[in-house]
Structure formats: C-alpha cells, structure tokens
Design an enzyme around this catalytic site. Structure first.
Site, PDB file in Angstrom:
ATOM      1  N   HIS A   1     -11.427  -3.039   3.009  1.00  0.00           N
ATOM      2  CA  HIS A   1     -11.417  -2.755   4.453  1.00  0.00           C
ATOM      3  C   HIS A   1     -12.194  -1.505   4.820  1.00  0.00           C
ATOM      4  CE1 HIS A   1      -8.487  -0.274   2.522  1.00  0.00           C
ATOM      5  NE2 HIS A   1      -8.381   0.469   3.612  1.00  0.00           N
ATOM      6  N   ASP A   2     -12.753  -0.798   3.836  1.00  0.00           N
ATOM      7  CA  ASP A   2     -13.454   0.467   4.103  1.00  0.00           C
ATOM      8  C   ASP A   2     -14.970   0.362   4.004  1.00  0.00           C
ATOM      9  OD1 ASP A   2     -11.187   2.023   4.543  1.00  0.00           O
ATOM     10  OD2 ASP A   2     -10.927   2.469   2.416  1.00  0.00           O
TER      11      ASP A   2
ATOM     12  N   ASP B   1      -2.948   4.688  -2.396  1.00  0.00           N
ATOM     13  CA  ASP B   1      -4.026   5.214  -1.559  1.00  0.00           C
ATOM     14  C   ASP B   1      -4.427   6.643  -1.937  1.00  0.00           C
ATOM     15  OD1 ASP B   1      -5.581   4.880   1.023  1.00  0.00           O
ATOM     16  OD2 ASP B   1      -4.461   6.704   1.500  1.00  0.00           O
TER      17      ASP B   1
ATOM     18  N   GLU C   1      -6.263   4.045  -6.067  1.00  0.00           N
ATOM     19  CA  GLU C   1      -7.571   4.239  -5.435  1.00  0.00           C
ATOM     20  C   GLU C   1      -8.076   5.595  -5.901  1.00  0.00           C
ATOM     21  OE1 GLU C   1      -9.735   4.284  -1.078  1.00  0.00           O
ATOM     22  OE2 GLU C   1      -7.946   5.463  -1.439  1.00  0.00           O
TER      23      GLU C   1
ATOM     24  N   ASP D   1       0.851  -1.182   0.000  1.00  0.00           N
ATOM     25  CA  ASP D   1       0.000   0.000   0.000  1.00  0.00           C
ATOM     26  C   ASP D   1       0.895   1.243   0.000  1.00  0.00           C
ATOM     27  OD1 ASP D   1      -2.363   1.658   0.515  1.00  0.00           O
ATOM     28  OD2 ASP D   1      -3.241  -0.173   1.336  1.00  0.00           O
TER      29      ASP D   1
HETATM   30  C1  NOJ Z   1      -8.326   5.124   1.867  1.00  0.00           C
HETATM   31  C2  NOJ Z   1      -8.035   3.957   2.730  1.00  0.00           C
HETATM   32  O1  NOJ Z   1      -8.516   2.794   2.123  1.00  0.00           O
HETATM   33  C3  NOJ Z   1      -8.693   4.227   4.062  1.00  0.00           C
HETATM   34  O2  NOJ Z   1      -8.702   3.104   4.899  1.00  0.00           O
HETATM   35  C4  NOJ Z   1      -7.985   5.396   4.693  1.00  0.00           C
HETATM   36  O3  NOJ Z   1      -8.655   5.756   5.878  1.00  0.00           O
HETATM   37  C5  NOJ Z   1      -7.946   6.610   3.761  1.00  0.00           C
HETATM   38  N1  NOJ Z   1      -7.637   6.261   2.403  1.00  0.00           N
HETATM   39  C6  NOJ Z   1      -6.921   7.595   4.217  1.00  0.00           C
HETATM   40  O4  NOJ Z   1      -5.635   7.122   3.949  1.00  0.00           O
END
Ligand code: NOJ
Length: 551
Positions: free
Chosen positions: A316-317, A199, A249, A98
């Site tokens: 994970h989000d 990210d 992302e 990541d």
């Molecule tokens: C996206 C990540 O997937 C998330 O878990 C994170 O809180 C935010 N970016 C900030 O880095």
C-alpha cells in the site's frame, strides 16, 4: 530445512479501506472482506494480512492508532472482526494483523496523558527533549517531511516523531510502556489471530540526539540503530509463546544483517526488506534490471538454508508493480504482469500478493491534486510548487509516484465504482476498471488472474519450489533473471525477461547438457516452445519455468 506452515503459505495483503465496501458509505470494511473470502480461497491464498483497522483519527490512514483494542467504526465493530476471524478460519485462511508499535496517534490515551505535565506517569512513554539554544534538539528530518521535533506549548518541551507530527514515537526505553505493549499483543494473540506484520519496527531505537543529520539518508539516525536487537529479543519472547507467523517491516536492514533479523533464530520469521523495491527512483522512468536482480539474489543467498524471505512486489506504500517494473502499455500490460508474477512467486520465501496485483491493476492518472489523499504526497506537491515547479509538472510527478496509486479501490467489475461500492468511494476508482477487473478475468482463462492461480497451484504441488535451494544463473545478463530451485530429486529453472525488448541468452553447459530433458511447465506466451537448449531468445517480458528430474 525445517518445515513450517508459513513457509508453505501464500499471503494476500488487504488494504481494508479500498477492498470492498459492504454498507455503501464509500469506505471498504470488515464485512466487505468477509464477502470476498471465497474469492481469496479460490485464488489459492492461505493467509490474509489486514492493514490497520483500529481506532484512529486517520491522519495516516490507520497508522496513527488511538486505541489498539477497538475497531474504527468506519470499518465495522469488534463483533464484525470476530466473525471475520471465525469465517476465515472455517475456510482455512489465517489472519495476520498489522502491529504499529513504533508510534501511536497523538489522540491515544497515553499521549493525551503524557502531554498533560512532565510529572504525568505516561510522560516517559514518549520521547521528550528540551530545546537546545532556543532551537529544536537536533536538525533531524521526519520521513513525512519537516522536523522530527514538535514543540508542545503546554509543557515547553519537544516530542519526537519519525512520521507525521500526529504520530509521536513511543519510548522503548521505558519498562512499563514495553509491558503495556506486550500485554496488548497477547490480547490479540489470545483472540486467536495467526500473527503480525510489524510496522516500522526498525525505527524503535534512536541515535544520540546531539548527532547531526545524515543528509544522504534522513532516517539514518532513527533506523536500525545499534542496540535495537535488545528490544526486538524482548518482543520475540512474547511472540514465541504462540504458534504464529511474524513479518517485520525492516527498512534500513541490509542483506548482511538478514540472518540476525530473519534467520532461523532471528527476531522475526521473515522481514520485508527494502533493497529491491527501493531501487525504483522517483526521478527515473526505468528500474536498473541488473541491480534489481542483484538485490533479490543477495537476499536469497543470505537466507538460503539459514532463514526465510518475505517476497513482495507491491504494497500500500508504493506504486503498482506493472507500472514500475513492467509495462502498463496495452501491448505488454498482461504479459509483463504475468512475467513479474512468475519471477517472484518461485523465489525462496513466502509470497505476499497485494490486492489487485493478481489482476494486474496499474497506476492511476490523477486529474487533480484534490484526488490525492496521501499526506506525504500532498507535502511533496506543495514543496514542488514552493520551488517554482508548475502545477502540471508537479501533478504529473505526484501521479507517477504517489502511494495512492496502490490505494485506489479494488476493481471487481466494470461498473462505475468498480463493484467496490455503490457510491463515490473515498478515493477515485481507476477508470481502467472497464478493462481490468476481477469479473471479466474470472471468465478469461488467459487472464492475469488465472495465471496467478496456476502459479500458486504449482508452488503448492511442488515442494522444490518452496524448500528447494536457490542458484542464480547468467547473473551478468542485462535483461534476464534466471534461477534454479533445486532438491536432490528435481530442479526447476525459471527464466524471465524483465525488459520490453527481446533478449538473447546463452546458458551454462550444466543446463543444456545432452540427455537433460527439461519439461516446460508454464509460460506467459501462447506460442509453442522450442525445447530448451544452450542458446535462445526470449520475447519482451517472456517468462518460462522448466522442470527436470535429477538422476
Ligand atoms: C509503514 C506503513 O506501511 C505506512 O503506510 C505508514 O505510513 C508508516 N509505516 C507509518 O506507520
């Protein structure tokens, strides 16, 4: 279409805190991942993407990095990482890390220096602004709530943060910052890792600060802002020196821009788009199936023959896909987990499976707000109480919507802590580990886990499912997602009922033509199937894949 290893690969996302705890401190770790490499290999996985394991004060579970080139001791050591990389490569698994370069932790050396004085050489690595008429420079709201501006008493200026205040944004306009970031990236790539998930990368450019907030989309002023491509091209130059894969992302990027971002010459090999997953509205129980299909197909068409998609249903989000897009009721839990798996694994793109998805892990019923760890959920809960919503209702909403649903420990066995650890883990284990766990599914040929294995195997054995063109059928259907994957030699026809009601269909004549001998190759229902004809009915969440040779 150009062939690439990452187009043929199936990825598996590991949230290390919750995957496997090897030293029984309640926190998953790198050696835990090492233990489970054979399991992943058997599942048919080709690469793993590991969420951040770098040094971090853990305000946002590792997404606030204080040192990019050290491993957080909770996860192990750099030597453990090197062993993991080595062992993964030995069994033929690639490793994707990541890369968090929109922001650092406020504990990162650069920020510690930057906040010392306006003259500090690192000052300009971050984004600083004077107050305007005694107020913060703008009314913009951060993704985790509150203002994007945090006042720094020492130097009498505000700094910018898109996420938590402990995650100051880096200033991509600063040349030495960029060079330091590129050096750090090369350091990891020289170690021999196989790529990055990047990210929050659509946030690295910000709009002019005096502009007022866009109330409909709070992040609009610092998300996919025109001119961001210049930074991304520079970043790509560093990536292009290696044979790696990159997946960005990319919230706020639309299908119209897909090619620019994930086309053959795009900034990344592929991106995580947010359109299909974003359709799930926190206030609503059901995802609108028509819009969901449209979002997926839009991205399929946008990149077919022009680039590549990253395919995902969970990470994970977000809450668990079975609970959101399928059904976690006993009646349809297994069937819908399998149906969703088929629906997305045979699309064009590289599939990512999030840990636990392959056994159909569900959302958790959190019994108290004290069981929640995610900082955004805690903020939302407090906001709800402040608005006068009662504790019970607020907890129910949080329980249904929190990203902690995806972060409960991996369910390996039916034991007290799910075989994740021998002691109480950092986040409560879902009590349904008694019924949903790897150990029991390994022994059950009808399990979700076995179904995933079969789908992955089919994808690997049939190039058409990888490189074949995409065509959607019966796109107006309210329940069924139907599509073809086509090469000169053969066609696959995927037919999935995304609803918990049975669904009648009528197919175009090109499918049901006489003499077209469609062979059913996999289905999630056990009963014998009728041959495919022009009209028929699918049971709730029924999913079938047929194949035919093209004459
Ligand atoms: C996206 C990540 O997937 C998330 O878990 C994170 O809180 C935010 N970016 C900030 O880095």
């Amino acid at each position: 279409m150009e062939k690439k290893w990452w187009k043929e690969a199936v990825g598996y996302q590991i949230y290390p805190r919750s995957f496997k705890d090897s030293n029984n401190d309640g926190i998953g770790d790198l050696n835990g991942i090492r233990e489970k490499l054979p399991y992943l290999k058997e599942l048919g996985i080709d690469f793993i993407w590991i969420n951040p394991v770098y040094e971090s004060p853990n305000v946002d579970n590792g997404y606030d990095i204080s040192n990019y080139q050290e491993v957080l001791s909770e996860f192990g050591t750099m030597a453990d990482f090197d062993c993991l990389l080595d062992e993964a490569h030995q069994v033929g698994l690639k490793v994707i890390m990541d890369l968090v370069i929109n922001h650092t932790s406020d504990q990162h050396e650069w920020f510690v220096e930057a906040r010392k004085s306006k003259e500090n050489p690192y000052r300009d690595y971050y984004i600083w602004h004077d107050s305007v008429n005694g107020e913060p420079p703008s009314d913009w709201v951060a993704i985790f709530g509150g203002s994007v501006w945090e006042f720094d008493e020492e130097t009498n200026q505000y700094y910018f943060h898109a996420f938590a205040k402990e995650q100051p944004d880096l200033n991509w306009e600063n040349e030495s910052l960029k060079q330091d970031v590129f050096r750090m990236i090369s350091w990891w790539l020289d170690k021999g890792i196989d790529g990055f998930r990047i990210d929050a990368i659509s946030h690295i450019k910000k709009d002019a600060f005096h502009l007022p907030i866009d109330a409909k989309n709070v992040a609009a002023r610092y998300q996919n802002i025109s001119g961001i491509g210049e930074y991304l091209k520079e970043l790509k130059q560093t990536f292009d020196r290696y044979d790696i894969m990159t997946v960005g992302e990319a919230s706020g990027v639309s299908a119209e821009e897909a090619e620019e971002w994930a086309g053959d010459d795009g900034y990344f090999d592929m991106i995580f788009e947010f359109e299909h997953i974003g359709l799930w509205k926190k206030e609503e129980e059901q995802v609108p199936i028509r819009s969901f299909k449209q979002a997926l197909s839009r991205w399929q068409y946008a990149l077919d023959g022009k680039g590549w998609n990253a395919l995902y249903m969970e990470n994970h989000d977000v809450p668990r896909s079975v609970s959101v897009f399928g059904s976690d009721n006993e009646e349809y839990r297994v069937i819908s987990a399998k149906g969703l798996a088929m629906m997305y694994l045979f699309l064009q793109g590289t599939p990512f499976i999030y840990q636990g998805q392959e056994i159909g892990m569900t959302n958790m019923k959190f019994a108290s707000i004290n069981e929640i760890d995610a900082l955004d959920s805690k903020h939302i809960y407090q906001d709800m109480l402040a608005q006068g919503i009662d504790e019970q209702t607020a907890l129910e909403t949080i329980s249904r919507t929190t990203r902690d649903n995806a972060r409960t420990p991996m369910q390996w066995t039916d034991s007290e802590y799910g075989g994740f650890s021998e002691t109480q883990p950092w986040l409560t284990v879902n009590p349904n580990t008694k019924e949903i766990n790897v150990e029991s599914q390994l022994q059950d040929p009808q399990s979700v886990l076995h179904f995933y294995r079969q789908l992955i195997q089919l994808r690997k054995e049939n190039e058409t499912l990888i490189y074949g063109g995409f065509t959607e059928l019966i796109s107006d259907h309210e329940q069924i997602y139907a599509y073809l994957r086509t090469t000169k030699e053969e066609q696959f026809f995927i037919l999935v009922n995304l609803s918990d009601q049975s669904a009648d269909y009528q197919l175009p004549s090109s499918i049901s033509e006489k003499g077209k001998a469609w062979e059913l190759i996999i289905s999630n229902y056990d009963q014998p199937q009728e041959p495919l004809t022009g009209v028929g009915r699918l049971a709730p969440f029924e999913a079938r894949t047929y194949r035919v040779q093209v004459k």
